[in-house]
Scaffold this motif. Structure first.
Motif, PDB file in Angstrom:
ATOM      1  N   ILE A 144       0.827  -1.214   0.000  1.00 20.67           N
ATOM      2  CA  ILE A 144       0.000   0.000   0.000  1.00 20.67           C
ATOM      3  C   ILE A 144       0.863   1.266   0.000  1.00 20.67           C
ATOM      4  O   ILE A 144       0.384   2.352   0.332  1.00 20.67           O
ATOM      5  N   TYR A 156      13.156   0.607  16.662  1.00 22.18           N
ATOM      6  CA  TYR A 156      12.073  -0.234  17.198  1.00 22.18           C
ATOM      7  C   TYR A 156      12.613  -1.619  17.553  1.00 22.18           C
ATOM      8  O   TYR A 156      12.279  -2.186  18.586  1.00 22.18           O
TER       9      TYR A 156
ATOM     10  N   ALA B  52      -5.582   0.091   3.584  1.00 19.92           N
ATOM     11  CA  ALA B  52      -4.853  -0.365   4.774  1.00 19.92           C
ATOM     12  C   ALA B  52      -5.847  -0.816   5.832  1.00 19.92           C
ATOM     13  O   ALA B  52      -5.683  -1.865   6.458  1.00 19.92           O
ATOM     14  N   VAL B  56      -5.536  -4.741   5.391  1.00 26.30           N
ATOM     15  CA  VAL B  56      -4.568  -5.139   6.414  1.00 26.30           C
ATOM     16  C   VAL B  56      -5.248  -5.210   7.783  1.00 26.30           C
ATOM     17  O   VAL B  56      -5.095  -6.177   8.517  1.00 26.30           O
ATOM     18  N   LEU B  82      -6.681  12.654  16.762  1.00 29.72           N
ATOM     19  CA  LEU B  82      -5.823  11.461  16.814  1.00 29.72           C
ATOM     20  C   LEU B  82      -6.510  10.373  17.632  1.00 29.72           C
ATOM     21  O   LEU B  82      -6.584   9.222  17.231  1.00 29.72           O
ATOM     22  N   MET B  86      -8.326   6.633  16.552  1.00 31.54           N
ATOM     23  CA  MET B  86      -7.903   5.364  17.166  1.00 31.54           C
ATOM     24  C   MET B  86      -9.059   4.678  17.887  1.00 31.54           C
ATOM     25  O   MET B  86      -9.205   3.465  17.819  1.00 31.54           O
ATOM     26  N   ALA B 164       6.552   4.895  21.660  1.00 36.47           N
ATOM     27  CA  ALA B 164       5.558   5.934  21.371  1.00 36.47           C
ATOM     28  C   ALA B 164       6.236   7.244  20.966  1.00 36.47           C
ATOM     29  O   ALA B 164       5.733   7.972  20.099  1.00 36.47           O
ATOM     30  N   ASP B 167       7.133   6.784  17.466  1.00 37.90           N
ATOM     31  CA  ASP B 167       5.905   6.883  16.653  1.00 37.90           C
ATOM     32  C   ASP B 167       5.562   8.344  16.368  1.00 37.90           C
ATOM     33  O   ASP B 167       5.279   8.726  15.238  1.00 37.90           O
ATOM     34  N   PHE B 183      -1.798   9.190   9.308  1.00 41.71           N
ATOM     35  CA  PHE B 183      -0.653   8.375   9.712  1.00 41.71           C
ATOM     36  C   PHE B 183      -0.904   7.710  11.067  1.00 41.71           C
ATOM     37  O   PHE B 183      -0.488   6.576  11.289  1.00 41.71           O
ATOM     38  N   LEU B 186      -3.081   4.720  10.375  1.00 43.84           N
ATOM     39  CA  LEU B 186      -2.258   3.686   9.742  1.00 43.84           C
ATOM     40  C   LEU B 186      -1.315   3.054  10.752  1.00 43.84           C
ATOM     41  O   LEU B 186      -1.106   1.844  10.764  1.00 43.84           O
ATOM     42  N   ALA B 188      -1.636   2.627  13.942  1.00 44.91           N
ATOM     43  CA  ALA B 188      -2.297   1.679  14.837  1.00 44.91           C
ATOM     44  C   ALA B 188      -2.499   0.332  14.131  1.00 44.91           C
ATOM     45  O   ALA B 188      -2.337  -0.726  14.726  1.00 44.91           O
ATOM     46  N   LEU B 190      -0.846  -0.725  11.200  1.00 45.26           N
ATOM     47  CA  LEU B 190       0.300  -1.311  10.501  1.00 45.26           C
ATOM     48  C   LEU B 190       1.526  -1.507  11.364  1.00 45.26           C
ATOM     49  O   LEU B 190       2.290  -2.444  11.159  1.00 45.26           O
ATOM     50  N   ILE B 191       1.757  -0.610  12.333  1.00 45.41           N
ATOM     51  CA  ILE B 191       2.993  -0.730  13.117  1.00 45.41           C
ATOM     52  C   ILE B 191       2.897  -1.891  14.104  1.00 45.41           C
ATOM     53  O   ILE B 191       3.869  -2.586  14.356  1.00 45.41           O
ATOM     54  N   GLU B 192       1.697  -2.123  14.661  1.00 51.17           N
ATOM     55  CA  GLU B 192       1.594  -3.159  15.690  1.00 51.17           C
ATOM     56  C   GLU B 192       2.031  -4.556  15.236  1.00 51.17           C
ATOM     57  O   GLU B 192       2.780  -5.212  15.946  1.00 51.17           O
ATOM     58  N   PRO B 193       1.593  -5.030  14.048  1.00 47.69           N
ATOM     59  CA  PRO B 193       2.084  -6.347  13.621  1.00 47.69           C
ATOM     60  C   PRO B 193       3.603  -6.375  13.437  1.00 47.69           C
ATOM     61  O   PRO B 193       4.256  -7.394  13.684  1.00 47.69           O
ATOM     62  N   VAL B 194       4.178  -5.243  13.002  1.00 42.47           N
ATOM     63  CA  VAL B 194       5.630  -5.169  12.812  1.00 42.47           C
ATOM     64  C   VAL B 194       6.326  -5.265  14.172  1.00 42.47           C
ATOM     65  O   VAL B 194       7.288  -6.023  14.346  1.00 42.47           O
ATOM     66  N   LEU B 195       5.827  -4.522  15.161  1.00 44.28           N
ATOM     67  CA  LEU B 195       6.411  -4.573  16.506  1.00 44.28           C
ATOM     68  C   LEU B 195       6.322  -5.977  17.086  1.00 44.28           C
ATOM     69  O   LEU B 195       7.269  -6.472  17.694  1.00 44.28           O
TER      70      LEU B 195
END
Lengths: 214, 214
Positions: A144, A156, B52, B56, B82, B86, B164, B167, B183, B186, B188, B190-195
């Protein structure tokens, strides 16, 4: 202890305990006579692990049995047992190696591991489900339009390495090897939701510190 | 650009784009004549955000519309926008306030916030979904016999606070206010699975460093 006490102390109904016994998720009690069996602290601990997997982790019964097989196989080395137990948990689908986004993501993840000096992890890429998860997550981002580079992920990854050090320090406080292996399984299921919630809370704290409450 | 080019540049089929337009997830194009509409960079960006969330994040279409409503409401302050974006994302169920484990978990989370000095977060507990998530996760742990104390969580919370900060630094590099709000949404998703994947990889690295490969 008898079944009734095992139920009382674990908070799991006797019907559910009997179901777990039938499904061989719990080893049989020590038979005293034809109708009565005796259970011990190990049964209590195993019951806690099974509940965590089924109720909190929503792991299917067949998978729980597979994980417990690894947990109990003390012919294996510690890393293999820890890993095998984790690898038996819910997995991401295999990434499609022909997909251009997967290929680019894989390239970037390898660059990241090189920058971090995670040499051990690099040796495990063909068998590691964590590695596959990261490639899949990064490929989803690329698809995306977010071409995140290794440089951006590096801080990270360093934070997550510190979390892993805390995890293993905690694991090493467990009194026996069997409990350490169990703790690793519980950790994967139970610590992750806590970390995720802490991350979101920290985002709220930092957002309000920077921009106030409106 | 025309619909065909929007499709080509976004990688989203024209049929799907038309569906998003009908569902009002994408603002209408600028009508040039009865049969042709023109789209711009903002449409492309919005399309990326919608994909996304749907592909995703697996956010339902009605929820996507709700989140976009908050993203676009520039009468609100930045923190509220923000947060609202969320808060509109998938939520944990409301914890049961009569449950003894929930009450004990809540006590422990408040102690944690005190120890951390997260004063702002303490003011938000009644409306924060992150706070609710943490209470629910800690109550689940207590229910199966893990009475984790604030002291144990504190170093994890500090690491997540550093995440954070990363972020929000990243968020602040986004060129416009609309993009910063997008952003956050996104992030919330996209970053969580990466972390999570980074955390598991770090566990593998640390395990093999301590115990070798067997």
């Amino acid at each position: 202890m008898r079944l009734a006490e095992l139920s009382r102390r674990s908070g799991v109904s006797t019907a559910t305990i009997k179901y777990y016994l039938r499904e061989r998720l719990l080893p049989p009690g020590h038979q005293i006579n034809a109708t009565t069996a005796e259970y011990d602290e190990e049964h209590l601990r195993r019951l806690r692990l099974v509940r965590a997997m089924i109720q909190v982790g929503r792991v299917p019964v067949a998978k729980v049995r597979e994980v417990l097989g690894h947990v109990d196989d003390d012919s294996l080395g510690r890393t293999i047992r820890l890993g095998a137990a984790m690898w038996a948990l819910p997995q991401v689908p295999e990434p499609d190696e022909d997909d251009e986004f997967v290929q680019a993501a894989e390239q970037e993840v390898i660059t990241l591991l090189d920058r971090l000096g995670w040499e051990n992890t690099k040796r495990l890429t063909t068998i590691s489900s964590a590695y596959r998860s990261l490639v899949v997550a990064m490929a989803a981002l690329r698809r995306i339009g977010y071409d995140w580079e290794a440089e951006l992920l590096e801080p990270y990854a360093e934070l997550m390495h510190r979390a892993a050090v805390l995890d293993l320090n905690l694991l090493e406080t467990q009194p026996s090897e069997a409990e350490r292996i169990e703790f690793a399984v519980l950790g994967a299921i139970l610590i992750e939701p806590v970390l995720q919630a802490l991350h979101r809370l920290a985002q709220e704290e930092e957002t309000t510190r920077r921009y106030g409450f409106e």
